[in-house]
Design a protein around this motif. Structure first.
Motif, PDB file in Angstrom:
ATOM      1  N   PRO A  38       0.830  -1.218   0.000  1.00  0.00           N
ATOM      2  CA  PRO A  38       0.000   0.000   0.000  1.00  0.00           C
ATOM      3  C   PRO A  38       0.855   1.255   0.000  1.00  0.00           C
ATOM      4  O   PRO A  38       1.968   1.271   0.530  1.00  0.00           O
ATOM      5  N   ALA A  39       0.327   2.282  -0.613  1.00  0.00           N
ATOM      6  CA  ALA A  39       1.010   3.578  -0.636  1.00  0.00           C
ATOM      7  C   ALA A  39       0.057   4.654  -0.150  1.00  0.00           C
ATOM      8  O   ALA A  39      -1.129   4.643  -0.496  1.00  0.00           O
ATOM      9  N   PRO A  40       0.540   5.586   0.656  1.00  0.00           N
ATOM     10  CA  PRO A  40      -0.332   6.665   1.138  1.00  0.00           C
ATOM     11  C   PRO A  40      -0.634   7.656   0.027  1.00  0.00           C
ATOM     12  O   PRO A  40       0.070   7.737  -0.980  1.00  0.00           O
ATOM     13  N   THR A  41      -1.710   8.391   0.202  1.00  0.00           N
ATOM     14  CA  THR A  41      -2.034   9.451  -0.763  1.00  0.00           C
ATOM     15  C   THR A  41      -1.198  10.703  -0.507  1.00  0.00           C
ATOM     16  O   THR A  41      -1.096  11.576  -1.367  1.00  0.00           O
ATOM     17  N   SER A  42      -0.610  10.781   0.692  1.00  0.00           N
ATOM     18  CA  SER A  42       0.284  11.891   1.015  1.00  0.00           C
ATOM     19  C   SER A  42       1.170  11.453   2.174  1.00  0.00           C
ATOM     20  O   SER A  42       0.865  10.492   2.888  1.00  0.00           O
ATOM     21  N   LEU A  43       2.252  12.159   2.382  1.00  0.00           N
ATOM     22  CA  LEU A  43       3.152  11.887   3.497  1.00  0.00           C
ATOM     23  C   LEU A  43       2.777  12.792   4.669  1.00  0.00           C
ATOM     24  O   LEU A  43       2.409  13.950   4.478  1.00  0.00           O
ATOM     25  N   SER A  44       2.876  12.251   5.865  1.00  0.00           N
ATOM     26  CA  SER A  44       2.435  13.000   7.042  1.00  0.00           C
ATOM     27  C   SER A  44       3.504  13.933   7.599  1.00  0.00           C
ATOM     28  O   SER A  44       3.202  14.862   8.351  1.00  0.00           O
ATOM     29  N   LEU A  45       4.775  13.692   7.231  1.00  0.00           N
ATOM     30  CA  LEU A  45       5.864  14.471   7.820  1.00  0.00           C
ATOM     31  C   LEU A  45       7.049  14.444   6.876  1.00  0.00           C
ATOM     32  O   LEU A  45       7.333  13.416   6.251  1.00  0.00           O
ATOM     33  N   TYR A  46       7.724  15.558   6.772  1.00  0.00           N
ATOM     34  CA  TYR A  46       8.916  15.636   5.936  1.00  0.00           C
ATOM     35  C   TYR A  46      10.121  16.034   6.787  1.00  0.00           C
ATOM     36  O   TYR A  46       9.997  16.847   7.711  1.00  0.00           O
ATOM     37  N   PRO A  47      11.296  15.489   6.464  1.00  0.00           N
ATOM     38  CA  PRO A  47      12.497  15.923   7.182  1.00  0.00           C
ATOM     39  C   PRO A  47      12.908  17.321   6.740  1.00  0.00           C
ATOM     40  O   PRO A  47      12.640  17.725   5.597  1.00  0.00           O
ATOM     41  N   GLN A  48      13.530  18.032   7.637  1.00  0.00           N
ATOM     42  CA  GLN A  48      14.089  19.334   7.266  1.00  0.00           C
ATOM     43  C   GLN A  48      15.361  19.090   6.469  1.00  0.00           C
ATOM     44  O   GLN A  48      16.223  18.303   6.870  1.00  0.00           O
ATOM     45  N   ASN A  49      15.478  19.737   5.324  1.00  0.00           N
ATOM     46  CA  ASN A  49      16.670  19.563   4.494  1.00  0.00           C
ATOM     47  C   ASN A  49      17.780  20.469   5.014  1.00  0.00           C
ATOM     48  O   ASN A  49      17.708  21.693   4.865  1.00  0.00           O
ATOM     49  N   LEU A  50      18.805  19.888   5.628  1.00  0.00           N
ATOM     50  CA  LEU A  50      19.887  20.670   6.203  1.00  0.00           C
ATOM     51  C   LEU A  50      21.040  20.887   5.231  1.00  0.00           C
ATOM     52  O   LEU A  50      22.030  21.523   5.586  1.00  0.00           O
ATOM     53  N   ARG A  51      20.912  20.380   4.009  1.00  0.00           N
ATOM     54  CA  ARG A  51      21.964  20.562   3.011  1.00  0.00           C
ATOM     55  C   ARG A  51      21.576  21.706   2.079  1.00  0.00           C
ATOM     56  O   ARG A  51      20.464  21.732   1.554  1.00  0.00           O
ATOM     57  N   SER A  52      22.495  22.616   1.881  1.00  0.00           N
ATOM     58  CA  SER A  52      22.208  23.810   1.083  1.00  0.00           C
ATOM     59  C   SER A  52      22.546  23.585  -0.380  1.00  0.00           C
ATOM     60  O   SER A  52      23.490  22.869  -0.715  1.00  0.00           O
ATOM     61  N   GLY A  53      21.753  24.181  -1.243  1.00  0.00           N
ATOM     62  CA  GLY A  53      21.986  24.084  -2.677  1.00  0.00           C
ATOM     63  C   GLY A  53      22.579  25.364  -3.231  1.00  0.00           C
ATOM     64  O   GLY A  53      22.635  26.400  -2.565  1.00  0.00           O
ATOM     65  N   ASP A  54      22.995  25.303  -4.472  1.00  0.00           N
ATOM     66  CA  ASP A  54      23.593  26.439  -5.170  1.00  0.00           C
ATOM     67  C   ASP A  54      22.644  26.853  -6.291  1.00  0.00           C
ATOM     68  O   ASP A  54      22.468  26.125  -7.277  1.00  0.00           O
ATOM     69  N   ALA A  55      22.035  28.025  -6.145  1.00  0.00           N
ATOM     70  CA  ALA A  55      21.048  28.476  -7.125  1.00  0.00           C
ATOM     71  C   ALA A  55      21.652  28.642  -8.518  1.00  0.00           C
ATOM     72  O   ALA A  55      20.959  28.437  -9.525  1.00  0.00           O
ATOM     73  N   SER A  56      22.942  28.982  -8.603  1.00  0.00           N
ATOM     74  CA  SER A  56      23.563  29.157  -9.921  1.00  0.00           C
ATOM     75  C   SER A  56      23.640  27.818 -10.662  1.00  0.00           C
ATOM     76  O   SER A  56      23.462  27.769 -11.891  1.00  0.00           O
ATOM     77  N   ILE A  57      23.885  26.745  -9.936  1.00  0.00           N
ATOM     78  CA  ILE A  57      23.882  25.418 -10.569  1.00  0.00           C
ATOM     79  C   ILE A  57      22.466  25.053 -10.984  1.00  0.00           C
ATOM     80  O   ILE A  57      22.231  24.497 -12.066  1.00  0.00           O
ATOM     81  N   GLY A  58      21.501  25.390 -10.127  1.00  0.00           N
ATOM     82  CA  GLY A  58      20.102  25.149 -10.480  1.00  0.00           C
ATOM     83  C   GLY A  58      19.691  25.881 -11.744  1.00  0.00           C
ATOM     84  O   GLY A  58      18.967  25.332 -12.590  1.00  0.00           O
ATOM     85  N   GLN A  59      20.157  27.117 -11.900  1.00  0.00           N
ATOM     86  CA  GLN A  59      19.841  27.878 -13.118  1.00  0.00           C
ATOM     87  C   GLN A  59      20.455  27.224 -14.346  1.00  0.00           C
ATOM     88  O   GLN A  59      19.837  27.196 -15.428  1.00  0.00           O
ATOM     89  N   GLU A  60      21.660  26.694 -14.226  1.00  0.00           N
ATOM     90  CA  GLU A  60      22.279  25.984 -15.349  1.00  0.00           C
ATOM     91  C   GLU A  60      21.455  24.778 -15.751  1.00  0.00           C
ATOM     92  O   GLU A  60      21.272  24.498 -16.937  1.00  0.00           O
TER      93      GLU A  60
END
Length: 562
Positions: A38-60
C-alpha cells in the motif's frame, strides 16, 4: 555520447573501481512482488533539508546544462537528462541519486516545479525496476533526496501519480537489500533513510523502535572515541552529523525526546569536525574527503560554537598545530579495516598547511562527483604531501573481496609524539610502510614557531638496528612531494621558491637540498579536476643509513614573507 572504444573503457573502469557497488541490482519476479504494498495518498511528515543548494547550478540545469565533475551534458531545456546518452556510467550514477534537487530547490518556485516534473518522469521511466539505477547505494541517496525535497516536491500529486508508490517500493528495497550490502557506511546511511521514511509514511512504533536499535548498534561500531569515523574520512563524518541532526529535528517536531545515542554521538562528532575544519571553513583533504560544503559545515557546527577545541585526535590519527594564523594538519593514522576502505587513501604523514584560511600545501584529494579512475589515482601515496620510497605506496593495496575493489592496509609502526615548549610545537612521527620491502623507516619531524611565521620540517629514512645490515647496498630512490593548492602561484626567488597567496601574502620555501623540481599536479577536492603544481625533492637513500647521513635526510622550511 561515447564511441564504442570510449564506452568499453568506461565499462572497464567502472567495474574495476566500483566493484560490487557498481554491479546492477538483480531482482527475481518474486522479489519484485515483495516490493509491492500500500502507498499513502500523502506523506504525514517531511524531514528538514539541512543541506544547502547552489542556485547558480540550479539555473544551469534549467537551461539544459548538467555538469557533474569533469562531465557536461548539454540538452534542450526541459528535457529529462536520462532521455539522451550520457557521458559515462559515473555521470549516470550521480544523476540518478538526485543530489541536484537541492540546487533546483534553491532557485525557487521555477526550480521546484521542474524538479517535480523530473521526479514524475523518472518514476514513469524507471519506477518499476532498472538494475543500474536501483543499485542499493543509489536508491539510498535518491530516497533521502526525494524526502528532503519536502512538500514542494511530493505534495499535491495528481490522483493517478505513482510517485509515492514508487517511493515506498524503493523504501522496501532498501530494507531488504541492506543485509547484503558489504559496505557498513552505506548500511548506516540506509538506516537513517529508513527511519525518516518510517516517520513520513506512518510505519508505526515497532518499526521505528527497531530502526533506532539498529542505528545505535551501527554508530557504536563506526564512531570512534574522539568523534571521528572509522573510515577516517571527514566528509563521511559531516554526512553522518547532518543526518543525525535531521533525525533529531524530526523527534523534536513530533514531541519526542532526543534519542540517547544522538545526545551521545552528535556533540562528539561535532567536536571532531570542529577540530578538522580548516580556516576557510572547509574540510581537510585526507582519506577520500573533499573540501565539503562550507555552508553545511557552518550550519552543522553552529550549536557547538562555544565548545572547547582540541589539538590532536589520537583515535583518528590526526595531529594539528595552530600558531598565529597558521594551521598545519598531519595525518598520522593507519588505513581503516578493508570493509571501510573502498575510498581510503595511502597518505600517512602527509601534511596540509594554510595561512589565514588560505590553503598552501594540500593533497590531490577526492570528490564524489569526480570519475572513479581519477579518484583511484589520487588515493596513492604520490598524491599526498609526504615521502614516497622507490615509487611504492606507504600502504599496501589489496583486493577487499567483500567490496570487489582495492583497499589499503597499514602502514605498520605509525607513531606520533607531540612536544610543546615556550610556544614552539614539534611533532615527531614515523611509520614503517617500507620496512618489510626495503628495511627503512620514514620519520617526519615538523616544528612551528610561536608566531606561526616559520614552519620547519626534517624528513629522514633510517634502518632499525634490529633489522641488521642490508645485503643489497644499492641506493633506494625517494621523492618528497608538496602539492600546492590551485589558488597559489609559485615563482623562483634566488635559491628559494616564492609561493604567493590570493590575498597577496607570500611564503618562501627554503631548502639546501639540491635536487628540487617543480612538477604538474591535480586537485580534485572542489568537484572538478584542477591543474596545480607540486614541489618535489628527490634523493637516493642508503639502505643502511640514518638521519646522520646526508643521503637519508632532507630539511626544508616554509617561511612567511614580511
Amino acid at each position: 555520447m561515447q564511441d564504442s572504444t570510449s564506452a568499453e573503457l568506461d565499462l572497464t573502469n567502472w567495474r574495476k573501481y566500483r566493484g560490487r557497488m557498481g554491479e546492477d541490482a538483480r531482482a527475481t519476479p518474486v522479489y519484485k512482488m515483495k516490493l509491492t504494498g500500500p502507498a499513502p495518498t500523502s506523506l504525514s511528515l517531511y524531514p528538514q533539508n539541512l543541506r544547502s543548494g547552489d542556485a547558480s547550478i540550479g539555473q544551469e540545469i534549467l537551461k539544459g546544462r548538467w555538469r557533474i565533475g569533469r562531465d557536461v551534458l548539454d540538452i534542450q531545456p526541459g528535457t529529462p537528462p536520462w532521455d539522451v546518452p550520457g557521458p559515462s556510467r559515473h555521470f549516470a550514477d550521480r544523476l540518478h541519486r538526485f543530489h541536484w534537487l537541492t540546487h533546483l530547490h534553491a532557485v525557487g518556485p521555477e526550480g521546484q516545479r521542474f524538479a517535480r516534473t523530473m521526479i514524475a518522469d523518472w518514476v514513469e521511466e524507471f519506477g518499476r525496476w532498472n538494475g543500474f539505477v536501483w543499485r542499493f547505494p543509489v536508491v539510498v541517496d535518491r530516497v533521502w533526496n526525494w524526502l528532503g525535497g519536502g512538500p514542494q516536491m511530493l505534495d499535491n500529486l495528481a490522483p493517478d501519480s505513482e510517485v509515492l508508490e514508487t517511493l515506498l517500493r524503493q523504501g522496501r528495497h532498501i530494507q531488504h537489500a541492506a543485509t547484503d550490502c558489504p559496505d557498513p557506511s552505506i548500511v548506516l546511511r540506509s538506516l537513517f533513510v529508513q527511519l525518516v521514511l518510517a516517520f513520513s509514511a506512518d510505519e508505526g512504533e515497532r518499526r521505528i523502535a527497531a530502526l533506532e536499535g539498529q542505528i545505535q548498534f551501527a554508530l557504536d561500531d563506526q564512531i570512534l572515541a574522539d568523534g571521528g569515523h572509522i573510515s577516517r574520512n571527514p566528509l563521511f563524518l559531516l554526512d553522518i552529523l547532518l543526518d543525525l541532526q535531521t533525525i533529531d529535528d524530526l523527534y523534536l517536531r513530533t514531541g519526542r525526546p532526543s534519542l540517547p545515542f544522538i545526545s551521545k554521538f552528535v556533540p562528539r562528532i561535532a567536536g571532531m569536525l570542529k577540530f578538522l575544519r580548516m580556516g576557510d571553513g572547509g574540510l581537510p583533504i585526507m582519506n577520500g574527503s573533499s573540501e565539503g560544503n562550507r555552508a553545511d559545515i557552518k550550519n552543522a557546527l553552529f550549536p557547538y560554537a562555544g565548545s572547547r577545541a582540541f589539538a590532536f585526535a589520537t583515535k583518528s590519527g590526526i595531529q594539528k598545530i595552530e600558531a598565529g594564523e597558521t594551521r598545519l594538519m598531519l595525518d598520522a593514522g593507519y588505513a581503516p579495516s578493508p570493509e571501510y576502505g573502498a575510498a581510503a587513501h595511502a597518505g600517512c604523514l602527509a601534511i596540509e598547511l594554510e595561512d589565514h584560511g588560505e590553503r598552501i600545501v594540500t593533497n590531490c584529494g577526492s570528490h564524489p562527483d569526480i570519475g572513479p579512475e581519477w579518484q583511484a589515482a589520487t588515493r596513492r601515496t604520490d598524491g599526498h604531501s609526504t615521502l614516497i620510497l622507490a615509487g611504492e605506496d606507504a600502504s599496501q593495496f589489496n583486493l577487499a573481496r567483500s567490496l570487489g575493489v582495492e583497499a589499503p592496509s597499514g602502514p605498520s609502526g605509525v607513531t606520533a609524539k607531540r612536544m610543546e615548549e615556550d610556544g614552539t610545537i614539534m611533532i615527531d612521527a614515523q611509520h614503517g610502510g617500507w620496512k618489510a620491502s626495503h628495511g627503512l623507516v620514514f620519520r617526519r619531524r615538523v616544528f612551528m614557531e610561536p608566531d606561526g611565521k616559520r614552519f620547519t620540517g626534517e624528513d629522514s629514512l633510517f634502518r632499525p638496528i634490529s633489522a641488521g645490515m642490508a645485503e643489497n647496498t644499492d641506493a633506494i630512490p625517494f621523492n618528497i612531494r608538496f602539492h600546492l593548492h590551485p589558488g597559489v602561484t609559485m615563482t623562483p626567488e634566488g635559491e628559494h621558491l616564492k609561493i604567493a597567496l590570493p590575498s597577496g601574502a607570500s611564503w618562501l620555501f627554503k631548502t639546501k637540498h639540491k635536487r628540487k623540481t617543480i612538477e604538474r599536479s591535480v586537485y580534485l577536492a572542489r568537484g572538478r579536476v584542477e591543474k596545480c603544481w607540486q614541489l618535489v625533492l628527490a634523493g637516493d637513500a642508503d639502505p643502511n643509513g640514518d638521519a646522520s647521513m646526508d643521503s637519508n635526510v632532507v630539511k626544508w622550511a616554509f617561511v612567511k614573507n614580511e
